[in-house]
Design an enzyme around this catalytic site. Structure first.
Site, PDB file in Angstrom:
ATOM      1  N   TYR A  60       0.865  -1.178   0.000  1.00  0.00           N
ATOM      2  CA  TYR A  60       0.000   0.000   0.000  1.00  0.00           C
ATOM      3  C   TYR A  60       0.903   1.230   0.000  1.00  0.00           C
ATOM      4  O   TYR A  60       1.474   1.597   1.006  1.00  0.00           O
ATOM      5  CB  TYR A  60      -0.901   0.030   1.229  1.00  0.00           C
ATOM      6  CG  TYR A  60      -1.933  -1.067   1.319  1.00  0.00           C
ATOM      7  CD1 TYR A  60      -2.295  -1.831   0.213  1.00  0.00           C
ATOM      8  CD2 TYR A  60      -2.559  -1.339   2.533  1.00  0.00           C
ATOM      9  CE1 TYR A  60      -3.249  -2.828   0.321  1.00  0.00           C
ATOM     10  CE2 TYR A  60      -3.515  -2.330   2.643  1.00  0.00           C
ATOM     11  CZ  TYR A  60      -3.852  -3.077   1.535  1.00  0.00           C
ATOM     12  OH  TYR A  60      -4.797  -4.074   1.643  1.00  0.00           O
ATOM     13  N   PHE A 205     -13.332  -4.973   0.702  1.00  0.00           N
ATOM     14  CA  PHE A 205     -14.464  -4.277   0.087  1.00  0.00           C
ATOM     15  C   PHE A 205     -15.749  -4.553   0.888  1.00  0.00           C
ATOM     16  O   PHE A 205     -16.781  -4.920   0.316  1.00  0.00           O
ATOM     17  CB  PHE A 205     -14.654  -4.683  -1.369  1.00  0.00           C
ATOM     18  CG  PHE A 205     -13.680  -4.062  -2.334  1.00  0.00           C
ATOM     19  CD1 PHE A 205     -12.695  -3.184  -1.905  1.00  0.00           C
ATOM     20  CD2 PHE A 205     -13.734  -4.357  -3.684  1.00  0.00           C
ATOM     21  CE1 PHE A 205     -11.783  -2.618  -2.792  1.00  0.00           C
ATOM     22  CE2 PHE A 205     -12.834  -3.790  -4.582  1.00  0.00           C
ATOM     23  CZ  PHE A 205     -11.854  -2.920  -4.136  1.00  0.00           C
ATOM     24  N   PRO A 206     -15.717  -4.375   2.222  1.00  0.00           N
ATOM     25  CA  PRO A 206     -16.917  -4.649   3.016  1.00  0.00           C
ATOM     26  C   PRO A 206     -18.076  -3.725   2.680  1.00  0.00           C
ATOM     27  O   PRO A 206     -19.232  -4.060   2.938  1.00  0.00           O
ATOM     28  CB  PRO A 206     -16.442  -4.439   4.462  1.00  0.00           C
ATOM     29  CG  PRO A 206     -15.293  -3.494   4.352  1.00  0.00           C
ATOM     30  CD  PRO A 206     -14.611  -3.873   3.068  1.00  0.00           C
ATOM     31  N   LEU A 207     -17.762  -2.572   2.081  1.00  0.00           N
ATOM     32  CA  LEU A 207     -18.805  -1.643   1.654  1.00  0.00           C
ATOM     33  C   LEU A 207     -18.970  -1.652   0.134  1.00  0.00           C
ATOM     34  O   LEU A 207     -19.520  -0.726  -0.447  1.00  0.00           O
ATOM     35  CB  LEU A 207     -18.481  -0.221   2.132  1.00  0.00           C
ATOM     36  CG  LEU A 207     -18.513  -0.024   3.651  1.00  0.00           C
ATOM     37  CD1 LEU A 207     -17.981   1.334   4.029  1.00  0.00           C
ATOM     38  CD2 LEU A 207     -19.930  -0.218   4.173  1.00  0.00           C
ATOM     39  N   GLY A 208     -18.503  -2.739  -0.489  1.00  0.00           N
ATOM     40  CA  GLY A 208     -18.634  -2.851  -1.940  1.00  0.00           C
ATOM     41  C   GLY A 208     -17.922  -1.738  -2.672  1.00  0.00           C
ATOM     42  O   GLY A 208     -18.394  -1.266  -3.707  1.00  0.00           O
TER      43      GLY A 208
END
Length: 279
Positions: A60, A205-208
């Site tokens: 990152y 991507f827990p919130l898409g």
């Protein structure tokens, strides 16, 4: 009762709602995103709010996220678990090259130790399995680092249930990270395997990637609870399985507070039924 704590490898307790550092870097996970002082403020506030799992990676930035973690949080408070990842080389924005050669994994791990100012990394996750290197050689390298005291626990990223089974024949696996959220449940078999074996599942991507913050069903349920749609998506994960340990990332203090407040949202059976039907 929704469990608040997950014990990594059955012995390292973390609060299930953690913080991920990918959004502290620029577009394509390359370079910095804004001023370092803003990132430092977000990291410190996350820990002030009780976060005990910080999820980062050597690529990152590259390197930037790990350096920010150390700048903000070192010396680390007792009970804070730092998870990082290796096995991917970056050459530019959104450019990812898998490299699971044992000598490269060792070099990556030792570089992460220096940047994070750690003697031991609590959770070191193989960012991708290298299809050109036998799994036994990749995990063997991490096992060797464990024996040397440089890694405490090993995790995997983006694997199938079959690959996890194969990996568990070679070494102990404490966690997996796969894409999983309200509308993307392709990794459901992997989640069930994690539940059955006490393995943490850190959904990325827990919130898409932001799409669930505008979903109509999430918005309707959020309005009924007096919260934001993204909080419903995170609360669903916490209700869905005790193995799920989301680490949503953000570079915004306001968004951080909103994300962490999701742990207090209690969804009823009707809410869960509507949300489950989104898959």
């Amino acid at each position: 009762m929704i469990p608040e704590i997950f014990e990594l490898a059955g012995r390292l307790p973390v609060r299930r709602l953690g913080y991920g550092t990918a959004q502290l870097t620029g577009p394509g996970y390359w370079g910095p995103r804004g001023a370092a002082r803003d990132a430092v403020a977000v990291l410190r506030r996350a820990v002030e709010r009780g976060v005990t799992l910080i999820d980062t990676a050597d690529n990152y930035g590259p390197s930037i996220a790990e350096e920010l973690v150390a700048e903000a949080l070192y010396p680390y408070p007792a009970g804070l678990v730092i998870a990082t990842k290796g096995g991917v080389v970056r050459t530019g924005p959104d450019a990812w090259h898998i490299d699971g050669r044992p000598e490269r994994l060792r070099a990556m791990c030792e570089a992460s130790l220096r940047r994070l100012r750690l003697d031991t990394i609590d959770l070191y996750q193989l960012h991708r399995l290298d299809p050109d290197v036998p799994m036994a050689e990749q995990l063997g390298a991490l096992d060797e680092l464990c024996r040397e005291g440089k890694i405490r626990h090993v995790g995997l990223d983006s694997v199938t249930a079959e690959q996890l089974d194969a990996a568990r024949e070679l070494t102990d696996i404490a966690s997996v990270q796969n894409r999983y959220n309200l509308t993307d449940r392709a990794s459901e078999p992997l989640l069930k395997l994690c539940e059955a074996n006490g393995i943490a599942f850190l959904p990325w991507f827990p919130l898409g990637n932001g799409s669930l913050t505008t979903d109509r069903v999430c918005a309707d349920i959020a309005a009924a609870h007096g919260v934001a749609p993204g909080q419903i998506a995170l609360a669903w994960l916490l209700h869905r399985s005790p193995a799920l340990c989301p680490t949503p990332g953000t570079g915004s203090l306001a968004h951080l507070e909103e994300n962490l407040d999701s742990a207090a949202v209690r969804l009823g059976a009707e809410d869960m039924s509507r949300l489950d039907a989104l898959s």
